[in-house]
Scaffold this motif. Structure first.
Motif, mmCIF file in Angstrom:
data_model
loop_
_atom_site.group_PDB
_atom_site.id
_atom_site.type_symbol
_atom_site.label_atom_id
_atom_site.label_comp_id
_atom_site.label_asym_id
_atom_site.label_seq_id
_atom_site.Cartn_x
_atom_site.Cartn_y
_atom_site.Cartn_z
ATOM 1 N N HIS A 162 -115.332 -14.631 -36.766
ATOM 2 C CA HIS A 162 -114.681 -15.055 -37.671
ATOM 3 C C HIS A 162 -114.872 -14.102 -39.045
ATOM 4 O O HIS A 162 -114.996 -14.629 -39.846
ATOM 5 C CB HIS A 162 -115.462 -16.528 -38.169
ATOM 6 N N GLU A 163 -114.526 -12.917 -38.654
ATOM 7 C CA GLU A 163 -114.562 -11.958 -39.825
ATOM 8 C C GLU A 163 -113.132 -10.969 -39.830
ATOM 9 O O GLU A 163 -113.224 -9.803 -40.164
ATOM 10 C CB GLU A 163 -115.901 -11.088 -39.622
ATOM 11 N N THR A 164 -111.970 -11.795 -39.377
ATOM 12 C CA THR A 164 -110.958 -11.074 -39.485
ATOM 13 C C THR A 164 -110.715 -10.470 -40.584
ATOM 14 O O THR A 164 -109.470 -9.463 -40.825
ATOM 15 C CB THR A 164 -110.003 -12.015 -38.733
ATOM 16 N N HIS A 165 -111.131 -11.010 -42.007
ATOM 17 C CA HIS A 165 -110.792 -10.564 -43.305
ATOM 18 C C HIS A 165 -111.258 -9.081 -43.417
ATOM 19 O O HIS A 165 -110.785 -8.419 -44.549
ATOM 20 C CB HIS A 165 -111.401 -11.549 -44.223
ATOM 21 N N LYS A 166 -111.938 -8.763 -42.355
ATOM 22 C CA LYS A 166 -112.624 -7.342 -42.448
ATOM 23 C C LYS A 166 -111.750 -6.197 -41.755
ATOM 24 O O LYS A 166 -111.929 -5.134 -41.765
ATOM 25 C CB LYS A 166 -113.909 -7.246 -41.821
ATOM 26 N N TYR A 167 -110.615 -6.686 -41.259
ATOM 27 C CA TYR A 167 -109.456 -6.058 -40.638
ATOM 28 C C TYR A 167 -108.455 -5.460 -41.639
ATOM 29 O O TYR A 167 -108.109 -6.221 -42.313
ATOM 30 C CB TYR A 167 -108.781 -6.864 -39.400
ATOM 31 N N MET A 168 -108.192 -4.267 -41.565
ATOM 32 C CA MET A 168 -107.336 -3.671 -42.622
ATOM 33 C C MET A 168 -106.429 -2.502 -41.862
ATOM 34 O O MET A 168 -106.801 -1.835 -41.243
ATOM 35 C CB MET A 168 -108.236 -3.095 -43.853
#
Length: 353
Positions: A162-168
């Protein structure tokens, strides 16, 4: 050394005698012959790549194939001369309705880019975990399958945690794969972090047609029929979109229109303008506000497009606020509010400070 000196003297004497140069032309002749001797070929420089392409074309060894240049977002129509599967020369496509066979330097540099011996042709993987100015990343080549699998595994790991916000995703010059990689894939992964080079590139140009016409896109300016051309922080002859078109049309523009350029640097376009205003860097907004202030206070706006005050009396007076309901707008929105909040005190004297 003595041989070179002797050849140079003979060449100089023949050059002066044949052309009957005056003493005033001596320095020019000296520079020309000096350069020619330095090349070791008399007065004929050897441009092997162009010479081979021309000779091959004459002998029918290769063929001109249609293509586009990827040097900027104009994607100008080109033709590439190919011999045995290798590109040797590029020219503007004479069948193009837009570029008219014109070309800028970017397309010619593309051949060097394609065949550069140091061009990276395979994914590279960092093997040194330490990072720093003096650290060697120790990149090693890997296969495309290994590269794609490594990326896919990391994305799945972020989703499971649940850490997809760390994808850029960061991208540079794009193709139409951008709609998949830049937009849809990033959304599917669940990240808002898609960053494009366009934020500091040509996207700013789109705000002009967006705020004036509601169109979020690039304009193709009809400069050949223009009578007054104001260029602000752009250099269409060297560094803007459609350089090939502008460079071929600019002779017509100069003869027909008055050209004003607002640019801190004396650009190629500024050098060929009627007025060059070398504004201080960062003062663009102040100049624009002062121009808008003068247009309004002197009643110079285009009333058929903007609208006018009820009764026709111009109430735009320096330093005074205006009631919004006294102005009837047609195609613009909020011009009086803009005056009250931003422009009423932005006189040319204020901008000059």
């Amino acid at each position: 050394m003595e041989k070179i000196t002797s050849e140079r003297k003979t060449l100089m004497a023949d050059f002066l005698r044949d052309l009957k140069l005056s003493r005033r032309s001596f320095m020019k002749a000296s520079a020309t012959t000096g350069a020619a001797v330095a090349m070791g070929t008399g007065l004929k420089p050897e441009l092997h790549a162009l010479a081979e392409a021309a000779e091959s074309s004459k002998n029918g060894m290769g063929q001109w194939l249609p293509a586009t240049c990827q040097g900027c977002t104009s994607w100008c129509s080109k033709q590439v001369y190919v011999i045995d599967g290798r590109a040797t020369k590029i020219r503007g496509n004479p069948h193009s309705k837009v570029n008219g066979g014109a070309s800028c330097p970017r397309s010619h540099l593309a051949i060097q880019q394609v065949y550069d011996p140091d061009r990276i042709r395979t994914p590279l993987k960092r093997t040194n975990p330490k990072k720093g100015r003096n650290e060697d990343p120790q990149f090693v080549p890997i296969s495309w399958d290994e590269a794609l699998n490594t990326i896919a595994d990391k994305i799945v790991e972020l989703r499971d945690n649940h850490e997809t916000h760390k994808y850029m995703l960061m991208r540079g010059r794009y193709t139409y794969m951008r709609d998949i990689l830049y937009d849809r894939m990033t959304k599917i992964i669940g990240s808002p972090n898609n960053i494009s080079h366009s934020a500091i590139c040509a996207e700013a140009e789109k705000f002009g047609p967006y705020f004036t016409e509601g169109l979020w896109g690039y304009r193709q300016y009809d400069v050949e029929n223009a009578r007054y051309v104001l260029i602000w922080g752009a250099d269409p002859l060297a560094a803007n979109r459609q350089v090939s078109y502008y460079s071929s049309a600019w002779g017509t523009v100069i003869n027909r229109a008055q050209i004003a350029v607002v640019e801190p640097m004396l650009s190629a376009t500024g050098a060929k303008s009627d007025v060059w205003l070398p504004i201080k860097p960062g003062h663009d907004g102040a100049l624009a506000a002062a121009i808008a202030h003068v247009i309004l206070t002197e009643g110079l706006w285009y009333r058929k497009f903007v609208g006018d005050f009820i009764g026709g009396e111009n109430r735009f007076i320096a330093g005074d606020s205006v009631f919004e309901d006294t102005f009837e707008e047609i195609y613009t929105n909020g011009i009086v509010k803009w005056w009250n909040l931003e422009l009423k005190d932005k006189t040319p004297e204020w901008a000059g400070r």
